[in-house]
Enzyme design. Structure first.
Site, mmCIF file in Angstrom:
data_model
loop_
_atom_site.group_PDB
_atom_site.id
_atom_site.type_symbol
_atom_site.label_atom_id
_atom_site.label_comp_id
_atom_site.label_asym_id
_atom_site.label_seq_id
_atom_site.Cartn_x
_atom_site.Cartn_y
_atom_site.Cartn_z
ATOM 1 N N LYS A 1 51.212 37.309 47.164
ATOM 2 C CA LYS A 1 51.102 38.761 47.320
ATOM 3 C C LYS A 1 50.679 39.173 48.717
ATOM 4 C CE LYS A 1 48.574 40.409 43.770
ATOM 5 N NZ LYS A 1 47.959 41.389 42.862
ATOM 6 N N ALA B 1 35.846 30.224 46.741
ATOM 7 C CA ALA B 1 34.994 29.354 45.912
ATOM 8 C C ALA B 1 33.960 28.688 46.799
ATOM 9 C CB ALA B 1 35.842 28.322 45.190
ATOM 10 N N GLY C 1 31.935 24.134 44.268
ATOM 11 C CA GLY C 1 32.677 22.886 44.344
ATOM 12 C C GLY C 1 33.531 22.630 43.114
ATOM 13 N N GLU D 1 24.957 21.656 39.053
ATOM 14 C CA GLU D 1 24.928 23.103 38.826
ATOM 15 C C GLU D 1 24.567 23.385 37.377
ATOM 16 O OE1 GLU D 1 28.781 24.507 40.057
ATOM 17 O OE2 GLU D 1 28.091 24.841 42.105
ATOM 18 N N HIS E 1 28.953 37.476 37.420
ATOM 19 C CA HIS E 1 27.937 36.854 38.272
ATOM 20 C C HIS E 1 26.800 37.863 38.403
ATOM 21 C CE1 HIS E 1 25.981 34.999 41.681
ATOM 22 N NE2 HIS E 1 26.717 33.926 41.477
ATOM 23 N N ARG F 1 22.575 32.336 34.243
ATOM 24 C CA ARG F 1 23.366 33.438 34.791
ATOM 25 C C ARG F 1 23.571 34.625 33.846
ATOM 26 N NH1 ARG F 1 28.930 31.451 37.724
ATOM 27 N NH2 ARG F 1 27.844 30.579 39.486
ATOM 28 N N HIS G 1 33.502 38.049 37.581
ATOM 29 C CA HIS G 1 33.635 36.846 38.407
ATOM 30 C C HIS G 1 34.786 35.946 37.966
ATOM 31 C CE1 HIS G 1 32.148 33.916 41.218
ATOM 32 N NE2 HIS G 1 31.858 33.032 40.285
ATOM 33 N N GLU H 1 43.696 30.041 36.794
ATOM 34 C CA GLU H 1 42.872 31.053 36.117
ATOM 35 C C GLU H 1 43.711 31.995 35.247
ATOM 36 O OE1 GLU H 1 39.858 32.697 38.728
ATOM 37 O OE2 GLU H 1 39.366 34.250 37.267
ATOM 38 N N ARG I 1 32.742 29.766 30.708
ATOM 39 C CA ARG I 1 33.148 28.701 31.634
ATOM 40 C C ARG I 1 31.931 28.017 32.235
ATOM 41 N NH1 ARG I 1 34.177 29.028 37.884
ATOM 42 N NH2 ARG I 1 32.501 30.537 37.639
ATOM 43 N N SER J 1 36.523 25.319 36.818
ATOM 44 C CA SER J 1 37.769 26.088 36.956
ATOM 45 C C SER J 1 38.708 25.495 38.002
ATOM 46 C CB SER J 1 37.475 27.547 37.277
ATOM 47 O OG SER J 1 36.340 27.660 38.077
HETATM 48 C C1 FAD Z 1 33.433 34.013 44.955
HETATM 49 C C2 FAD Z 1 33.979 32.961 44.033
HETATM 50 C C3 FAD Z 1 33.355 31.716 43.952
HETATM 51 C C4 FAD Z 1 33.877 30.718 43.104
HETATM 52 N N1 FAD Z 1 33.306 29.473 43.093
HETATM 53 C C5 FAD Z 1 33.877 28.485 42.352
HETATM 54 C C6 FAD Z 1 33.409 27.141 42.424
HETATM 55 O O1 FAD Z 1 32.477 26.828 43.180
HETATM 56 N N2 FAD Z 1 34.014 26.195 41.654
HETATM 57 C C7 FAD Z 1 35.048 26.494 40.795
HETATM 58 O O2 FAD Z 1 35.562 25.597 40.119
HETATM 59 N N3 FAD Z 1 35.535 27.755 40.732
HETATM 60 C C8 FAD Z 1 34.989 28.742 41.488
HETATM 61 N N4 FAD Z 1 35.495 30.008 41.419
HETATM 62 C C9 FAD Z 1 36.675 30.238 40.563
HETATM 63 C C10 FAD Z 1 37.908 29.618 41.223
HETATM 64 O O3 FAD Z 1 37.844 29.855 42.611
HETATM 65 C C11 FAD Z 1 39.199 30.208 40.676
HETATM 66 O O4 FAD Z 1 39.195 30.165 39.279
HETATM 67 C C12 FAD Z 1 40.425 29.436 41.179
HETATM 68 O O5 FAD Z 1 40.383 29.330 42.578
HETATM 69 C C13 FAD Z 1 41.724 30.121 40.749
HETATM 70 O O6 FAD Z 1 42.802 29.519 41.412
HETATM 71 P P1 FAD Z 1 44.281 29.988 41.068
HETATM 72 O O7 FAD Z 1 45.195 29.104 41.810
HETATM 73 O O8 FAD Z 1 44.450 30.079 39.599
HETATM 74 O O9 FAD Z 1 44.346 31.496 41.608
HETATM 75 P P2 FAD Z 1 43.996 32.156 43.026
HETATM 76 O O10 FAD Z 1 43.378 31.206 43.963
HETATM 77 O O11 FAD Z 1 43.263 33.413 42.737
HETATM 78 O O12 FAD Z 1 45.444 32.517 43.599
HETATM 79 C C14 FAD Z 1 46.244 33.497 42.981
HETATM 80 C C15 FAD Z 1 47.510 33.632 43.786
HETATM 81 O O13 FAD Z 1 48.453 34.417 43.052
HETATM 82 C C16 FAD Z 1 49.045 35.355 43.927
HETATM 83 N N5 FAD Z 1 49.519 36.483 43.102
HETATM 84 C C17 FAD Z 1 48.850 37.160 42.156
HETATM 85 N N6 FAD Z 1 49.652 38.100 41.613
HETATM 86 C C18 FAD Z 1 50.847 37.996 42.230
HETATM 87 C C19 FAD Z 1 52.071 38.699 42.123
HETATM 88 N N7 FAD Z 1 52.250 39.710 41.267
HETATM 89 N N8 FAD Z 1 53.093 38.335 42.931
HETATM 90 C C20 FAD Z 1 52.945 37.329 43.829
HETATM 91 N N9 FAD Z 1 51.810 36.622 43.971
HETATM 92 C C21 FAD Z 1 50.772 36.966 43.182
HETATM 93 C C22 FAD Z 1 47.950 35.707 44.899
HETATM 94 O O14 FAD Z 1 48.498 36.285 46.049
HETATM 95 C C23 FAD Z 1 47.358 34.312 45.136
HETATM 96 O O15 FAD Z 1 48.140 33.614 46.067
HETATM 97 C C24 FAD Z 1 34.999 31.008 42.270
HETATM 98 C C25 FAD Z 1 35.599 32.257 42.345
HETATM 99 C C26 FAD Z 1 35.112 33.228 43.216
HETATM 100 C C27 FAD Z 1 35.809 34.544 43.288
#
Ligand code: FAD
Length: 542
Positions: A36, A47, A50, A119, A241, A287, A348, A372, A383, A388
């Site tokens: 996107k 994240a 870890g 954690e 969170h 939490r 979160h 996710e 979770r 995740s």
């Molecule tokens: C601040 C924070 C801290 C975190 N810390 C941890 C941690 O320490 N350990 C852990 O395990 N998890 C952690 N998490 C959770 C974890 O980061 C996420 O669950 C994980 O990264 C999700 O990865 P993903 O590939 O599913 O999605 P994302 O990394 O969210 O990527 C989603 C992708 O989909 C694309 N997209 C969405 N909709 C569309 C669309 N309509 N068209 C085209 N593209 C689209 C976006 O552009 C993006 O590229 C944390 C989350 C946050 C926000």
């Protein structure tokens, strides 16, 4: 001008799940990755903590499984938990092979020699991390790798509108052959056709007014899959969170739990400490307990935020222990060595999502969901920290294996009609989108947030139905834009969260409802919504 693209595999999303799948697929396949915004923008990049995996000889698969089952409040699928935990170590090794540099112990090269953090919920040290920026390091490494792959076409600044599906057999099953995608630069919608389509679109926390997630987390994949006919599960379990910085220019900045660990105190606006009256562990309670207490006090006082204070510690100690938080707050005019930090709890993590099996397949043939966006059964009602990213990696691997097995027998996708814009015009009232966006996120926060009640859910249900009607009518008349598409998806996902919350007449895990304060053993199963029989926003029949 509208174009048609043809690939073997179309991956929608470029976070940890989407990029690791693209890297794991056979390099002879033509792959498209849609993102996107720029490739790195998504939850993965932010994240901090870890990734959990059994890497220490004192730890065991059984222990990781048991911790995950306990955190999940009786709703995890034990087979899925076993599957994911068992595949943890090989996925960490895979990341190391891709070039990810995790923080090491003093010496050594073997995975067992990496520094392991502990954690909440984990009974062993099992979190590999790259200092306090694990997601950034993982995402940047995978991004560098993917940019060097000649078989992968990257489409940044493209937003998927909807999936292309066809009912091929005259029965209830349909197949997915691609997606319509809006190029945000050209303003045109293109048909992307592929043998297999994978939703790796991340979570939906942007449905709430306050969130730790970046702007892209609008639940697009969940909404698209639902509209196409997939079942969706456990959407009532949204994780909050407890402490996100409350400041207009810092919408996604977390104030780490470590600050409370080092003596930070939570205060009401009048300076009174309140956590000791909620839990004997005070600020060090888990939490969800801290998030509930903050939410309770904010609602009771009608306050916009509460405060987290560490200023009683020496200034040098604060600067050394929390350099990032100190620097970020200072940029915004808050000196945490001298004054309390304004905080709010923030949405979160989305525990529920598109239902998948253990090959990451959804209900629609040819359509997969990972990361996710998916509901696999791993997290149950809550979770556990750092599970995740592990789920993202393992399910990307499972999807890659399944696509590898099926690709040679999967026919090329049939022709798809071009996107039809003959009956729409440019919007004449963008304010409809911005107003509805605000309204939706605020009532979700007020009525479907950390603590719920029958009355609040009924209010939210009435409002979401009205908003959905208005948004769908608007959608039918005007050219699609990024904001309109996201709003439409947020409204559909909000409807799913409300419906799921209304169905669960007990408090369990992350779902707390005042009218049913206890867990009910008869409700120990996931909440599954089925598109044909249940519409988003529809009130639950009593
Ligand atoms: C601040 C924070 C801290 C975190 N810390 C941890 C941690 O320490 N350990 C852990 O395990 N998890 C952690 N998490 C959770 C974890 O980061 C996420 O669950 C994980 O990264 C999700 O990865 P993903 O590939 O599913 O999605 P994302 O990394 O969210 O990527 C989603 C992708 O989909 C694309 N997209 C969405 N909709 C569309 C669309 N309509 N068209 C085209 N593209 C689209 C976006 O552009 C993006 O590229 C944390 C989350 C946050 C926000």
């Amino acid at each position: 001008m509208s174009q048609q693209h043809l690939h073997d595999v179309l991956i929608i999303g470029s976070g940890a799940s989407g990029l690791s799948l693209a890297l794991r697929l056979d390099p002879s396949l033509r792959i498209a990755v849609i993102s996107k915004r720029e490739l790195s923008e998504g939850n993965t990049y932010y994240a901090q903590g870890g990734i959990s995996a059994v890497l220490d000889h004192a730890d065991s698969v059984e222990s990781h499984v048991q911790d995950t089952l306990v955190a999940g409040g009786g709703l995890c699928d034990p087979d899925v938990v076993q599957l994911v935990v068992r595949r943890g170590p090989e996925n960490i090794r895979w990341l190391l092979e891709q070039g990810v540099k995790f923080t090491r112990r003093e010496r050594g090269n073997h995975p067992e020699d990496y520094h392991l953090a502990r954690e909440g919920g984990h009974s062993h040290r099992r979190i590999v991390h790259a200092a306090d920026a694990t997601g950034k390091v993982v995402e940047s490494t995978l991004e560098t790798d993917i940019r060097s792959r000649a078989n992968v076409d990257l489409f940044e600044n493209h937003i998927t509108v909807d999936l292309i599906t066809r009912n091929e057999h005259g029965n209830n099953t349909s197949n997915c052959h691609g997606a319509y995608v809006l190029s945000k630069d050209s303003g045109h919608v293109h048909a992307f056709r592929a043998r297999f389509v994978v939703l790796a679109t991340g979570g939906a926390s942007k449905v709430y007014l306050y969130t730790s997630n970046p702007d892209v987390s609008t639940g697009d994949g969940i909404a698209m899959a639902w509209r196409a006919g997939c079942r969706v599960a456990n959407m009532e379990f949204m994780q909050f969170h407890p402490t996100c910085l409350y400041h207009p220019q810092a919408k996604t900045f977390l104030i780490s739990e470590a600050l409370r660990g080092e003596g930070g105190r939570l205060l009401l606006p009048n300076g009174t400490r309140f956590m000791p009256s909620f839990d004997i562990r005070a600020e060090l309670a888990p939490r969800d307990v801290v998030a509930h207490a903050i939410d309770h006090e904010m609602k009771r006082l009608g306050a916009d935020c509460l405060y987290l204070d560490i200023s009683h510690k020496p200034a040098d100690f604060i600067r050394n222990h929390f350099p990032t938080i100190h620097a970020r707050c200072l940029e915004l005019g808050i000196d945490i060595t001298r004054e309390p930090i304004p905080v709010v709890p923030a949405a979160h993590y989305t525990c529920g999502g598109i239902m998948t099996n253990s090959q990451a397949q959804t209900d629609i043939d040819g359509l997969y969901a990972i990361g996710e966006a998916a509901y696999t059964g791993l997290h149950g009602a809550n979770r556990m920290a750092s599970n995740s990213l592990l789920e993202c990696l393992v399910y990307a691997q499972l999807a890659a294996e399944d696509i590898g097995r099926r690709i040679s027998s999967q026919p090329p996708p049939p022709a798809a009609p071009d996107w039809d814009e003959s009956r729409v015009t440019d919007s004449d009232e963008e304010v409809v989108v911005s107003h509805n966006w605000e309204e939706l996120r605020r009532f979700m926060w007020d009525y479907v947030g950390i603590v719920r009640s029958n009355k609040r859910l009924a209010r939210a249900s009435r409002r979401i139905r009205m908003l959905q009607r208005e948004i769908h009518e608007y959608y039918g008349h005007f050219r699609v834009s990024n904001d309109l598409l996201e709003l439409r998806n947020l409204a559909d996902v909000a409807g799913l969260i409300i419906s799921s919350a209304q169905r669960r007449k007990e408090s369990r895990g992350l779902h707390h409802i005042l009218d049913f304060p206890h867990a009910d053993p008869r409700q120990q199963q996931p909440t599954i919504l089925i598109p044909d029989t249940y519409k988003p926003g529809q009130a639950t029949p009593d």
